[in-house]
Design a protein around this motif. Structure first.
Motif, PDB file in Angstrom:
ATOM      1  N   LEU A   1      -2.681  -3.668  -6.513  1.00 13.65           N
ATOM      2  CA  LEU A   1      -1.374  -4.630  -7.021  1.00 13.65           C
ATOM      3  C   LEU A   1      -0.531  -5.040  -5.467  1.00 13.65           C
ATOM      4  O   LEU A   1       0.663  -5.414  -5.541  1.00 13.65           O
ATOM      5  CB  LEU A   1       0.301  -3.831  -7.938  1.00 13.65           C
ATOM      6  CG  LEU A   1      -1.084  -3.522  -9.283  1.00 13.65           C
ATOM      7  CD1 LEU A   1      -0.686  -1.807 -10.000  1.00 13.65           C
ATOM      8  CD2 LEU A   1      -0.820  -4.351  -9.971  1.00 13.65           C
ATOM      9  N   GLY A   2      -1.171  -4.907  -5.166  1.00  9.50           N
ATOM     10  CA  GLY A   2       0.067  -4.929  -3.496  1.00  9.50           C
ATOM     11  C   GLY A   2       1.160  -4.529  -2.810  1.00  9.50           C
ATOM     12  O   GLY A   2       2.459  -4.952  -2.881  1.00  9.50           O
ATOM     13  N   MET A   3       0.695  -3.049  -2.675  1.00 11.45           N
ATOM     14  CA  MET A   3       2.372  -2.157  -3.285  1.00 11.45           C
ATOM     15  C   MET A   3       2.770  -2.082  -1.727  1.00 11.45           C
ATOM     16  O   MET A   3       1.172  -1.990  -0.787  1.00 11.45           O
ATOM     17  CB  MET A   3       2.052  -0.947  -3.617  1.00 11.45           C
ATOM     18  CG  MET A   3       2.539  -0.893  -5.392  1.00 11.45           C
ATOM     19  SD  MET A   3       2.104   1.146  -5.983  1.00 11.45           S
ATOM     20  CE  MET A   3       2.357   0.609  -7.576  1.00 11.45           C
ATOM     21  N   ALA A   4       3.176  -1.438  -1.319  1.00 18.62           N
ATOM     22  CA  ALA A   4       3.439  -1.521   0.252  1.00 18.62           C
ATOM     23  C   ALA A   4       2.591  -0.254   1.196  1.00 18.62           C
ATOM     24  O   ALA A   4       2.873   1.102   0.026  1.00 18.62           O
ATOM     25  CB  ALA A   4       5.314  -1.601   0.087  1.00 18.62           C
ATOM     26  N   ALA A   5       2.675  -0.261   1.868  1.00 16.94           N
ATOM     27  CA  ALA A   5       1.799   0.447   2.797  1.00 16.94           C
ATOM     28  C   ALA A   5       2.955   2.051   2.721  1.00 16.94           C
ATOM     29  O   ALA A   5       2.304   3.510   2.704  1.00 16.94           O
ATOM     30  CB  ALA A   5       1.480   0.454   4.207  1.00 16.94           C
ATOM     31  N   ASP A   6       4.238   2.071   2.914  1.00 19.07           N
ATOM     32  CA  ASP A   6       5.147   3.174   2.816  1.00 19.07           C
ATOM     33  C   ASP A   6       5.549   3.275   1.444  1.00 19.07           C
ATOM     34  O   ASP A   6       6.021   4.706   1.340  1.00 19.07           O
ATOM     35  CB  ASP A   6       6.365   3.123   3.978  1.00 19.07           C
ATOM     36  CG  ASP A   6       7.019   1.659   3.318  1.00 19.07           C
ATOM     37  OD1 ASP A   6       6.617   1.703   2.274  1.00 19.07           O
ATOM     38  OD2 ASP A   6       8.238   1.491   3.970  1.00 19.07           O
ATOM     39  N   THR A   7       4.933   3.206   1.013  1.00 19.47           N
ATOM     40  CA  THR A   7       5.292   3.147  -0.769  1.00 19.47           C
ATOM     41  C   THR A   7       4.246   5.466  -1.136  1.00 19.47           C
ATOM     42  O   THR A   7       3.675   5.405  -0.588  1.00 19.47           O
ATOM     43  CB  THR A   7       4.305   1.866  -2.058  1.00 19.47           C
ATOM     44  OG1 THR A   7       5.014   1.319  -1.950  1.00 19.47           O
ATOM     45  CG2 THR A   7       4.999   2.623  -2.664  1.00 19.47           C
TER      46      THR A   7
END
Length: 349
Positions: A124-130
């Motif tokens: 889904l393209g969540m941020a790496a720091d999620t």
């Protein structure tokens, strides 16, 4: 400080099958001998007319599959279902996947590593720091501690959180050769598949989460079990569960409402997990609810069965879409422990 608000819900469900069709086309021959007549009565009195199944037994019999094969199939089916639910929730909240600070996944019907939290965050393209959290084996009440964790994160960090509850109970039909008892028949008559996602944000429009609370009676820990076996996961469900709920549910709800200066009559939406018709009857009696107080819960049971953790979110969605929409909602769910979880919400426009 902004109050955490459920700003968007997203639902994804596999194809439906009528309860009568499931009985006639599969379960009538799955159960044999004197068990068949008992099973037929349980199916007929389940309160379920229609259910959803990622793996429909009318088309594909998984009852003799080993657990390994079921877990591989879980990953295949759960990923697209979860992606659809999350996408709809994000759209409803007006957010993108990159805005999410915490991603929580609840599921007790399948396990794999990397899990749904990692694979969906990637796809889904969540941020790496999620940040991520996986809640497993809490069963039917898992959505509420999930919402509690999301609420706490939003309050502390001021960033959106995302909860996904995804369950594929259709993967766990037990072999016809397995020991059959009333508990197994009840679980086969009730359970269904679904994925529901909820986006929680700091402030704005939606259902504000005022509090999440719980009580656990560990003296009844053996009343509800979910055992990993060589042939999938096997449900244990004691007929004494409604009695335990009757001892605790009134005190839990009275205390919750009292802390917020609210009376039961001021609650116009009850999202009560439909563990079965007897569960709903007990809650209705103990809380002295009006005749239509649990209409949304009964309608959800009728149309979707017991979907485990997503079910209370399905009911909340129904209450939010009703005319008029429910303004103050109590969510209530039950599971292993025995544990009762409750939440108080009110609508912000």
């Amino acid at each position: 400080m902004s109050v955490p608000v459920i700003a968007g819900l997203g639902i994804a469900q596999p194809p439906s099958a009528l309860q009568d069709e499931l009985w006639e086309g599969f379960f009538a021959r799955h159960f044999s001998g004197t068990t068949r007549s008992l099973a037929q009565r349980i199916f007929a009195n389940s309160g379920v007319t229609r259910r959803q199944a990622s793996v429909n037994p009318l088309l594909e019999d998984v009852s003799d599959w080993p657990t390994e094969r079921r877990m591989r199939r879980y990953q295949v089916e759960a990923l697209p279902l979860g992606k659809e639910a999350v996408g709809r929730a994000l759209t409803a909240a007006g957010l993108g996947a990159g805005d999410i600070g915490l991603f929580i996944v609840c599921s007790c019907t399948g396990y794999a590593t990397p899990g749904l939290d990692i694979l969906l965050a990637r796809d889904l393209g969540m941020a790496a720091d999620t940040q991520r959290m996986f809640i497993g084996h809490m069963g039917c009440y898992a959505a509420l501690p999930g919402l509690g964790a999301a609420s706490d994160f939003v309050t502390a960090r001021g960033r959106p959180a995302l909860l996904l509850c995804a369950e594929l109970t259709s993967l766990h039909i037990q072999p016809s050769s397995a020991r059959v008892d009333t508990q197994q028949i009840v679980s086969h008559a009730l359970f269904s598949d679904a994925a529901v996602a909820a986006v929680v944000v700091p402030g704005g429009r939606g259902y504000a989460l005022r509090e999440v609370t719980a009580v656990t009676d560990t003296s009844t820990a053996d009343h509800m079990t979910w055992d990993v076996t060589d042939a999938g996961f096997r449900m244990g469900l004691s007929p004494k569960v409604p009695q335990v709920l009757s001892r605790h549910v009134r005190g839990l709800i009275d205390d919750l409402l009292a802390r917020h200066g609210v009376s039961s009559s001021e609650v116009d939406g009850w999202a009560v997990h439909p563990g079965g018709p007897r569960i709903l009857n007990v809650v209705e009696r103990e809380l002295a609810l009006p005749p239509q107080g649990l209409a949304a819960s009964r309608a959800t049971l009728d149309e979707h069965g017991n979907c485990s953790s997503p079910t209370v979110l399905l009911i909340l969605d129904r209450l939010g879409r009703s005319t008029p929409a429910a303004r103050r909602v109590v969510m209530l769910a039950f599971g292993p422990g025995l544990t009762l979880y409750a939440a108080l919400l009110d609508r912000q426009d």
